[in-house]
Motif scaffolding. Sequence first.
Motif, PDB file in Angstrom:
ATOM      1  N   ASP A  89     -10.888   4.827   8.982  1.00  0.00           N
ATOM      2  CA  ASP A  89     -12.140   5.454   8.567  1.00  0.00           C
ATOM      3  C   ASP A  89     -12.249   5.626   7.057  1.00  0.00           C
ATOM      4  O   ASP A  89     -13.321   5.442   6.487  1.00  0.00           O
ATOM      5  N   ASP A  90     -11.147   5.950   6.393  1.00  0.00           N
ATOM      6  CA  ASP A  90     -11.223   6.121   4.941  1.00  0.00           C
ATOM      7  C   ASP A  90     -11.548   4.810   4.240  1.00  0.00           C
ATOM      8  O   ASP A  90     -12.287   4.783   3.264  1.00  0.00           O
TER       9      ASP A  90
ATOM     10  N   PHE B 286     -15.290  11.994   9.557  1.00  0.00           N
ATOM     11  CA  PHE B 286     -16.220  11.807   8.442  1.00  0.00           C
ATOM     12  C   PHE B 286     -16.601  13.111   7.742  1.00  0.00           C
ATOM     13  O   PHE B 286     -16.896  13.102   6.548  1.00  0.00           O
ATOM     14  N   VAL B 287     -16.546  14.223   8.454  1.00  0.00           N
ATOM     15  CA  VAL B 287     -16.705  15.513   7.767  1.00  0.00           C
ATOM     16  C   VAL B 287     -15.527  15.709   6.818  1.00  0.00           C
ATOM     17  O   VAL B 287     -15.696  16.106   5.664  1.00  0.00           O
ATOM     18  N   ARG B 288     -14.326  15.405   7.288  1.00  0.00           N
ATOM     19  CA  ARG B 288     -13.132  15.512   6.440  1.00  0.00           C
ATOM     20  C   ARG B 288     -13.259  14.611   5.208  1.00  0.00           C
ATOM     21  O   ARG B 288     -12.968  15.039   4.089  1.00  0.00           O
TER      22      ARG B 288
ATOM     23  N   TYR C 291     -14.158  13.875  -0.642  1.00  0.00           N
ATOM     24  CA  TYR C 291     -14.949  13.337  -1.752  1.00  0.00           C
ATOM     25  C   TYR C 291     -15.469  14.470  -2.626  1.00  0.00           C
ATOM     26  O   TYR C 291     -15.380  14.415  -3.852  1.00  0.00           O
ATOM     27  N   ALA C 292     -16.017  15.508  -2.003  1.00  0.00           N
ATOM     28  CA  ALA C 292     -16.568  16.640  -2.761  1.00  0.00           C
ATOM     29  C   ALA C 292     -15.467  17.332  -3.566  1.00  0.00           C
ATOM     30  O   ALA C 292     -15.662  17.661  -4.742  1.00  0.00           O
ATOM     31  N   ALA C 293     -14.308  17.528  -2.957  1.00  0.00           N
ATOM     32  CA  ALA C 293     -13.204  18.223  -3.633  1.00  0.00           C
ATOM     33  C   ALA C 293     -12.701  17.453  -4.848  1.00  0.00           C
ATOM     34  O   ALA C 293     -12.245  18.052  -5.823  1.00  0.00           O
TER      35      ALA C 293
ATOM     36  N   GLN D 164     -25.072  13.871   1.221  1.00  0.00           N
ATOM     37  CA  GLN D 164     -25.578  14.698   2.313  1.00  0.00           C
ATOM     38  C   GLN D 164     -24.993  14.282   3.657  1.00  0.00           C
ATOM     39  O   GLN D 164     -24.575  13.143   3.854  1.00  0.00           O
ATOM     40  N   ILE D 165     -25.007  15.227   4.582  1.00  0.00           N
ATOM     41  CA  ILE D 165     -24.715  14.969   5.986  1.00  0.00           C
ATOM     42  C   ILE D 165     -25.988  15.295   6.753  1.00  0.00           C
ATOM     43  O   ILE D 165     -26.563  16.364   6.563  1.00  0.00           O
TER      44      ILE D 165
END
Length: 117
Positions: free
Chosen positions: A40-41, A62-64, A69-71, A109-110
Amino acid sequence: MSAPKIYLNENLSWKISKALREYGYDVVSFHEVGMNAEEDDVQFDFSVSEKRAVLTNNFGDFVRLCDEYAASGREHYGVIFTTKCATGAIVGRLKKLLKNVTAEQMKNQIRWLNEFG
């Protein structure tokens, strides 16, 4: 204002991308770009490199990845979650999303595809 480009994760049918291209949308699936059996990554990194939002029903992973990415201060082009349902329903909902949400609005966004049902 342009519609988001979409990348279908491996758990969704290639028939979705084929149907949406017939309506003029830029949609590709994992098998069309040789991403079969990739983690997935790797798939998420590919979607980012192509400036594509990911459509998937793989919520946890995908939430992870979005959180990672945000972190790290990296941007992505969006993740769209769907539940398992008929291909026609996914195509119809995705058409509504693509008509109403711009690529810029999808960035980082999600979204839930079911909100367009």
